[in-house]
Design a protein around this motif. Structure first.
Motif, PDB file in Angstrom:
ATOM      1  N   VAL A   1       0.847  -1.194   0.000  1.00  0.00           N
ATOM      2  CA  VAL A   1       0.000   0.000   0.000  1.00  0.00           C
ATOM      3  C   VAL A   1       0.881   1.243   0.000  1.00  0.00           C
ATOM      4  O   VAL A   1       1.738   1.403   0.872  1.00  0.00           O
ATOM      5  CB  VAL A   1      -0.941   0.023   1.224  1.00  0.00           C
ATOM      6  CG1 VAL A   1      -1.698   1.348   1.296  1.00  0.00           C
ATOM      7  CG2 VAL A   1      -1.921  -1.142   1.165  1.00  0.00           C
TER       8      VAL A   1
ATOM      9  N   THR B   1       0.293   5.174   0.322  1.00  0.00           N
ATOM     10  CA  THR B   1      -0.761   6.120   0.661  1.00  0.00           C
ATOM     11  C   THR B   1      -0.149   7.399   1.208  1.00  0.00           C
ATOM     12  O   THR B   1       1.069   7.587   1.173  1.00  0.00           O
ATOM     13  CB  THR B   1      -1.753   5.478   1.662  1.00  0.00           C
ATOM     14  OG1 THR B   1      -2.919   6.298   1.777  1.00  0.00           O
ATOM     15  CG2 THR B   1      -1.118   5.260   3.023  1.00  0.00           C
TER      16      THR B   1
ATOM     17  N   ASN C   1      -7.376   3.319  -3.668  1.00  0.00           N
ATOM     18  CA  ASN C   1      -7.676   3.824  -2.327  1.00  0.00           C
ATOM     19  C   ASN C   1      -8.636   5.013  -2.379  1.00  0.00           C
ATOM     20  O   ASN C   1      -9.464   5.194  -1.480  1.00  0.00           O
ATOM     21  CB  ASN C   1      -6.389   4.241  -1.612  1.00  0.00           C
ATOM     22  CG  ASN C   1      -5.461   3.076  -1.357  1.00  0.00           C
ATOM     23  OD1 ASN C   1      -5.877   1.926  -1.367  1.00  0.00           O
ATOM     24  ND2 ASN C   1      -4.187   3.366  -1.143  1.00  0.00           N
TER      25      ASN C   1
ATOM     26  N   ILE D   1     -12.111   3.732  -2.791  1.00  0.00           N
ATOM     27  CA  ILE D   1     -12.636   3.242  -1.509  1.00  0.00           C
ATOM     28  C   ILE D   1     -13.031   4.420  -0.625  1.00  0.00           C
ATOM     29  O   ILE D   1     -14.115   4.439  -0.022  1.00  0.00           O
ATOM     30  CB  ILE D   1     -11.586   2.367  -0.800  1.00  0.00           C
ATOM     31  CG1 ILE D   1     -11.210   1.157  -1.652  1.00  0.00           C
ATOM     32  CG2 ILE D   1     -12.103   1.917   0.560  1.00  0.00           C
ATOM     33  CD1 ILE D   1     -10.018   0.376  -1.119  1.00  0.00           C
ATOM     34  N   LYS D   2     -12.158   5.415  -0.554  1.00  0.00           N
ATOM     35  CA  LYS D   2     -12.408   6.585   0.300  1.00  0.00           C
ATOM     36  C   LYS D   2     -13.692   7.306  -0.101  1.00  0.00           C
ATOM     37  O   LYS D   2     -14.451   7.784   0.757  1.00  0.00           O
ATOM     38  CB  LYS D   2     -11.217   7.539   0.215  1.00  0.00           C
ATOM     39  CG  LYS D   2     -11.347   8.785   1.072  1.00  0.00           C
ATOM     40  CD  LYS D   2     -10.127   9.682   0.917  1.00  0.00           C
ATOM     41  CE  LYS D   2     -10.271  10.950   1.748  1.00  0.00           C
ATOM     42  NZ  LYS D   2      -9.106  11.852   1.586  1.00  0.00           N
TER      43      LYS D   2
ATOM     44  N   VAL E   1     -14.403  -1.672   1.235  1.00  0.00           N
ATOM     45  CA  VAL E   1     -13.118  -2.246   1.614  1.00  0.00           C
ATOM     46  C   VAL E   1     -13.236  -3.746   1.873  1.00  0.00           C
ATOM     47  O   VAL E   1     -12.291  -4.503   1.612  1.00  0.00           O
ATOM     48  CB  VAL E   1     -12.522  -1.509   2.835  1.00  0.00           C
ATOM     49  CG1 VAL E   1     -13.363  -1.730   4.087  1.00  0.00           C
ATOM     50  CG2 VAL E   1     -11.080  -1.942   3.073  1.00  0.00           C
TER      51      VAL E   1
ATOM     52  N   LEU F   1      -1.531  -1.263  -4.097  1.00  0.00           N
ATOM     53  CA  LEU F   1      -2.713  -0.405  -4.058  1.00  0.00           C
ATOM     54  C   LEU F   1      -2.257   1.011  -3.712  1.00  0.00           C
ATOM     55  O   LEU F   1      -1.626   1.226  -2.670  1.00  0.00           O
ATOM     56  CB  LEU F   1      -3.724  -0.900  -3.022  1.00  0.00           C
ATOM     57  CG  LEU F   1      -4.177  -2.365  -3.176  1.00  0.00           C
ATOM     58  CD1 LEU F   1      -3.333  -3.282  -2.297  1.00  0.00           C
ATOM     59  CD2 LEU F   1      -5.647  -2.529  -2.836  1.00  0.00           C
ATOM     60  N   THR F   2      -2.554   1.975  -4.579  1.00  0.00           N
ATOM     61  CA  THR F   2      -2.090   3.334  -4.343  1.00  0.00           C
ATOM     62  C   THR F   2      -3.262   4.280  -4.109  1.00  0.00           C
ATOM     63  O   THR F   2      -4.415   3.959  -4.396  1.00  0.00           O
ATOM     64  CB  THR F   2      -1.256   3.862  -5.528  1.00  0.00           C
ATOM     65  OG1 THR F   2      -2.126   4.146  -6.634  1.00  0.00           O
ATOM     66  CG2 THR F   2      -0.194   2.867  -5.946  1.00  0.00           C
TER      67      THR F   2
ATOM     68  N   ALA G   1      -5.872   5.482   2.450  1.00  0.00           N
ATOM     69  CA  ALA G   1      -6.065   4.031   2.576  1.00  0.00           C
ATOM     70  C   ALA G   1      -6.744   3.721   3.909  1.00  0.00           C
ATOM     71  O   ALA G   1      -6.317   4.214   4.954  1.00  0.00           O
ATOM     72  CB  ALA G   1      -4.729   3.308   2.490  1.00  0.00           C
TER      73      ALA G   1
ATOM     74  N   LEU H   1      -7.325  -1.989   5.333  1.00  0.00           N
ATOM     75  CA  LEU H   1      -6.392  -2.335   4.263  1.00  0.00           C
ATOM     76  C   LEU H   1      -4.954  -2.250   4.752  1.00  0.00           C
ATOM     77  O   LEU H   1      -4.122  -3.113   4.436  1.00  0.00           O
ATOM     78  CB  LEU H   1      -6.605  -1.406   3.068  1.00  0.00           C
ATOM     79  CG  LEU H   1      -5.725  -1.656   1.844  1.00  0.00           C
ATOM     80  CD1 LEU H   1      -5.893  -3.081   1.332  1.00  0.00           C
ATOM     81  CD2 LEU H   1      -6.053  -0.652   0.742  1.00  0.00           C
TER      82      LEU H   1
END
Length: 229
Positions: free
Chosen positions: A56, A58, A162, A165-166, A172, A190-191, A195, A199
């Motif tokens: 990840v 983030t 991310n 998702i946000k 998630v 996952l960028t 995040a 996750l």
């Protein structure tokens, strides 16, 4: 494999610090480096050789996608098959897609080494259509799952997932369930900022990019080719 002990890691850090101090004679420095090598060999003996990672990138700072693309380039150099799925991005042609174009062409009846799919339609203030944004994010996620489940791909980059998702476009729990389906030896990156904690908890490697200075904020400089896109 020996059990991992924090003492070796602590001694390595201490020796690194001591080696930078002034006043050491050549002989003192040599002895410290000999000990440092022995400690490093001990640390390596406590580690496993290989594991497929969930990675990840983030944070609010720049460089999340850029760092991930560096891993993509390394993987291609090793001859691995790689997939890139870009969420949010897609309204413009990313320069990295043009740079990676030679790897997206199959040769000698072989499949391409790289699959590149930019499946978004731009920032939310540009699209102004939440329902369609959710639809495009779900399409990108389904495309991502096809690569995550495929053992032929050693690295899968989910760029800006991310953010999706946000914004509530993806759940998630669904992302975590999909990641659980990946083969043991494949890596997934996952960028994107923001995040979620779930996750981060599931990931093996997490890097938070911290914003210290940015030319857009401090100097009023717009995004520039080669730097931002």
């Amino acid at each position: 494999m020996e059990p991992i002990t924090p003492q070796a890691d602590q001694e390595a850090a201490q020796l690194d610090d001591e080696a930078t101090r002034s006043g050491l004679s050549d002989e003192q420095y040599r002895r410290k480096m000999q000990r440092r090598k022995a400690v490093q060999e001990q640390r390596l003996s406590q580690r496993i050789d290989k594991k497929g990672l969930i990675i990840v990138n983030t944070g609010t700072g720049k460089g999340k996608t850029t760092a991930a693309l560096g891993m993509v380039l390394r993987s291609l150099g090793h001859g691995y098959r790689v997939a890139i799925v870009q969420f949010i991005k897609g309204a413009w042609e990313p320069a990295e897609k043009a740079a990676f174009a030679p790897w997206t062409l199959g040769q000698n009846n072989q499949p391409p080494q790289l699959e590149f799919h930019a499946m978004g339609e731009g920032f939310t203030w540009e699209t102004q259509d939440k329902a369609r944004d959710i639809q495009k994010a779900e399409e990108a996620w389904q495309k991502s799952l096809s690569f995550i489940r495929n053992p032929d791909f050693q690295l899968i980059l989910l760029d800006e997932v991310n953010i999706a998702i946000k914004l509530g476009y993806l759940e998630v729990v669904d992302i975590l369930a999909g990641l659980a389906e990946k083969p043991d030896d494949s890596h997934v990156i996952l960028t994107g900022r923001g995040a979620p904690p779930e996750l981060i908890e599931a990931a093996d490697l997490v890097t938070e990019m911290t914003l210290i200075k940015h030319p857009f904020r401090e100097q009023g400089v717009k995004a520039q080719p080669g730097i931002e896109f």
